[in-house]
Design an enzyme around this catalytic site. Structure first.
Site, short mmCIF file in Angstrom:
data_model
loop_
_atom_site.label_atom_id
_atom_site.label_comp_id
_atom_site.label_asym_id
_atom_site.label_seq_id
_atom_site.Cartn_x
_atom_site.Cartn_y
_atom_site.Cartn_z
N SER A 306 0.87 -1.16 0.00
CA SER A 306 0.00 0.00 0.00
C SER A 306 0.91 1.21 0.00
O SER A 306 2.13 1.07 0.05
CB SER A 306 -0.88 0.00 1.24
N LYS A 307 0.32 2.38 -0.03
CA LYS A 307 1.14 3.59 -0.07
C LYS A 307 2.09 3.61 1.12
O LYS A 307 3.21 4.10 1.03
CB LYS A 307 0.25 4.82 -0.04
N ARG A 308 1.62 3.07 2.25
CA ARG A 308 2.46 3.14 3.45
C ARG A 308 3.65 2.21 3.37
O ARG A 308 4.69 2.50 3.92
CB ARG A 308 1.62 2.85 4.69
N ASN A 309 3.49 1.06 2.69
CA ASN A 309 4.65 0.18 2.63
C ASN A 309 5.21 0.05 1.22
O ASN A 309 5.49 -1.02 0.74
CB ASN A 309 4.37 -1.19 3.27
#
Ligand code: GLU
Length: 563
Positions: A306-309
């Site tokens: 996801s954008k976070r990882n």
């Protein structure tokens, strides 16, 4: 089949029971519910294929979508076929202004070129879905005429109430086909009068399909939902919305057919929609393309990227990290694709010659260490080959350096040279350590400041005092004139010094002095920081700065020598 006959059949098959859980599992949003069996087909089509990348301009290119584009591109290249770019902008509300341009630029930066697309045209255009609405409408009408689709005039209010009721009763949600029983004449008349409607597919059967990666896939299920003796509902997905615009499913199928796409390679998140697409192809009596679903990208904890990882926008890799396009493409290619070559390092051109459909099932884990490894390999190749790829690498790294350090500080070390020429030299000397621009510049920060932090000098040798000899060497090195200030001269001088000093010494002593010499010079020139080899370091620092550092170092170690 005529509409009347279909309706009759509909009455007969009404009573088939399908359990709630199966229905939930077969939701088109869930790919897990699909069963796969039988081995997939061979790993390379024998004929030239036509593939496409069909992004929606609701976001930017990221690692997962780059990989999808790449696999489609490589399959077309490998078979001498064509690769198309189609913009799926049916969801106008979610379209991000400028995203389409960004997609073009990011794909081009990665080295991908398309044979047909909105910007380059082609025989099957337009290649932007928002410009093809009339075609979708006409195909929706064809399906209505053939009895495979019907107009649904139900208001949102009615559908909401229906679903609320079912939800409360613990029943699966869906449509009760209330409008299917409206006669063709009445349906046409109400539409002509301007009553709002959607067009629904009469989805009686979702066939299995033969996936290029997963083999025989799907559930071969009916479109009918369960428990239904009392209260039937159906999938009957919407093909045309009340504003006259198509949904993804209709537009995607119509376009793949008209654009003569033979192979669709896409993420497994679309796998659950494929039976519906095949049902649509069947309804149109068109031959479906071959489908190959590529595995989901997950992080090392097994979580979907996801954008976070780090399923981040490609421009971050390009502008912030200064990843080399071939390195990123190489990295993306290895996410779920296996090969039998000796090395994992490939340029895009090499991939075009070796790609096949040996795509692995199951999630593909994104391990960034692999990207750093590939980046180092591509950086060395780039620096050795020079040319536009190297120039772009230098230029992008220069931009990062300009943001990292103030201009006044840089001016002191540049001494009339340009920052990019120093960075180019650094690459030629130290490309093997290039992971990201920030790491590379941090490792080599000594080249961008006159302020070196040196700890107190601690010799490696404890048996005798090597500093006398090292000071003689330092003084000798400072005598090299500007005209001969090259890494080769310094290398030869250091070698000559070591040979002369250790002429009658044992192997052991020779080794010790050699080690001490490089230890001392590294301390003197960069405070001990790792980086390019000493002769290269001196060449890059330039004569004046090297002399300043060697002289400072001699001063600092004078007292050590006395004691
Ligand atoms: N527009 C879809 C997407 O955004 C395309 C899916 C497909 O390839 O069919 O990924």
């Amino acid at each position: 089949m005529p509409v009347a006959a279909m309706r009759q059949r509909h009455t007969i098959v009404k009573k088939i029971w399908v359990c709630v859980q199966c229905r939930a599992n077969s939701s088109i949003a869930s790919s897990n519910a699909l069963r796969t069996s039988r081995k997939p087909k061979s790993s390379l089509p024998s004929e030239p294929v036509r593939t496409r990348f069909a992004p929606s301009p609701t976001g930017y290119l990221h690692l997962g979508s780059l990989r999808t584009a790449l696999f489609n591109y490589l399959l077309a290249k490998r078979t001498n076929g064509q690769f198309l770019l189609r913009i799926e902008d049916t969801d106008q509300k979610r379209t991000i202004p400028g995203a389409e341009e960004r997609l073009y630029n990011d794909l081009k930066w990665a080295g991908l070129r398309w044979d047909e697309g909105p910007d380059v045209g082609g025989p099957h255009g337009p290649y932007r879905q928002s410009e093809r609405t009339a075609l979708y409408q006409s195909h929706a009408n064809d399906l209505i005429a053939s009895g495979h689709a019907y107009r649904c005039f139900c208001s949102v209010k009615r559908l909401d109430a229906l679903n609320r009721q079912r939800n409360q009763a613990g029943l699966p949600l869906g449509y009760d086909r209330a409008c299917f029983d409206i006669s063709a004449e009445e349906s046409a008349e109400r539409a002509a009068k301007g009553e709002p409607y959607v067009v629904r597919l009469k989805a009686d059967h979702y066939p299995m399909f033969d996936d290029l990666v997963y083999g025989k896939t799907g559930q071969n299920r009916t479109g009918k939902k369960q428990l239904e003796l009392i209260d039937r509902v159906y999938d009957d997905p919407i093909l045309l919305k009340s504003d006259g615009h198509p949904t993804y499913h209709l537009a995607n199928v119509v376009d793949d057919h008209h654009m003569k796409i033979t192979h669709v390679i896409r993420g497994t998140e679309w796998m659950a929609s494929t039976p519906l697409h095949v049902a649509l192809y069947n309804a149109f009596q068109w031959t479906p393309p071959q489908f190959g679903h590529v595995p989901l990208l997950v992080d090392q904890n097994g979580q979907k990227l996801s954008k976070r990882n780090a399923d981040i926008d490609i421009s971050i890799f390009r502008d912030r990290d200064v990843i080399i396009p071939d390195a990123l493409v190489n990295f993306a290619a290895l996410l779920g694709w296996s090969h039998t070559q000796k090395s994992d390092v490939f340029t895009l051109a090499e991939l075009e010659n070796i790609f096949n459909l040996k795509i692995t099932k199951g999630n593909a884990t994104v391990v960034f260490d692999k990207l750093w490894f590939l980046q180092k390999a591509h950086a060395q190749r780039c620096a050795a080959e020079g040319g536009p790829a190297f120039e772009s690498l230098v230029e992008r790294t220069t931009k990062v350096a300009e943001q990292k350090w103030p201009q006044e500080q840089l001016n002191q070390v540049l001494q009339g040279r340009t920052l990019s020429s120093v960075i180019a030299e650094l690459f030629r000397a130290d490309a093997k350590s290039f992971t990201t621009a920030d790491n590379f510049l941090a490792r080599n920060k000594t080249f961008f400041t006159t302020n070196i932090e040196r700890p107190r000098y601690t010799p490696i040798t404890t048996t005798d005092d090597p500093l006398n000899a090292l000071h003689i060497l330092s003084a000798a090195l400072t005598l090299v004139p500007e005209s001969h200030w090259t890494a080769e001269t310094h290398r030869a001088n250091i070698r000559a010094f070591l040979n002369a000093t250790t002429e009658n010494a044992s192997q052991e002593e020779k080794k010790r002095l050699t080690k001490e010499t490089f230890h001392y010079l590294r301390w003197a020139l960069s405070g001990g920081a790792s980086g390019p080899e000493i002769p290269e370091t001196m060449a890059i620092l330039g004569r004046a700065e090297t002399i300043r550092r060697l002289t400072d170092a001699m001063e600092m170690t004078k007292d050590t020598r006395k004691t």
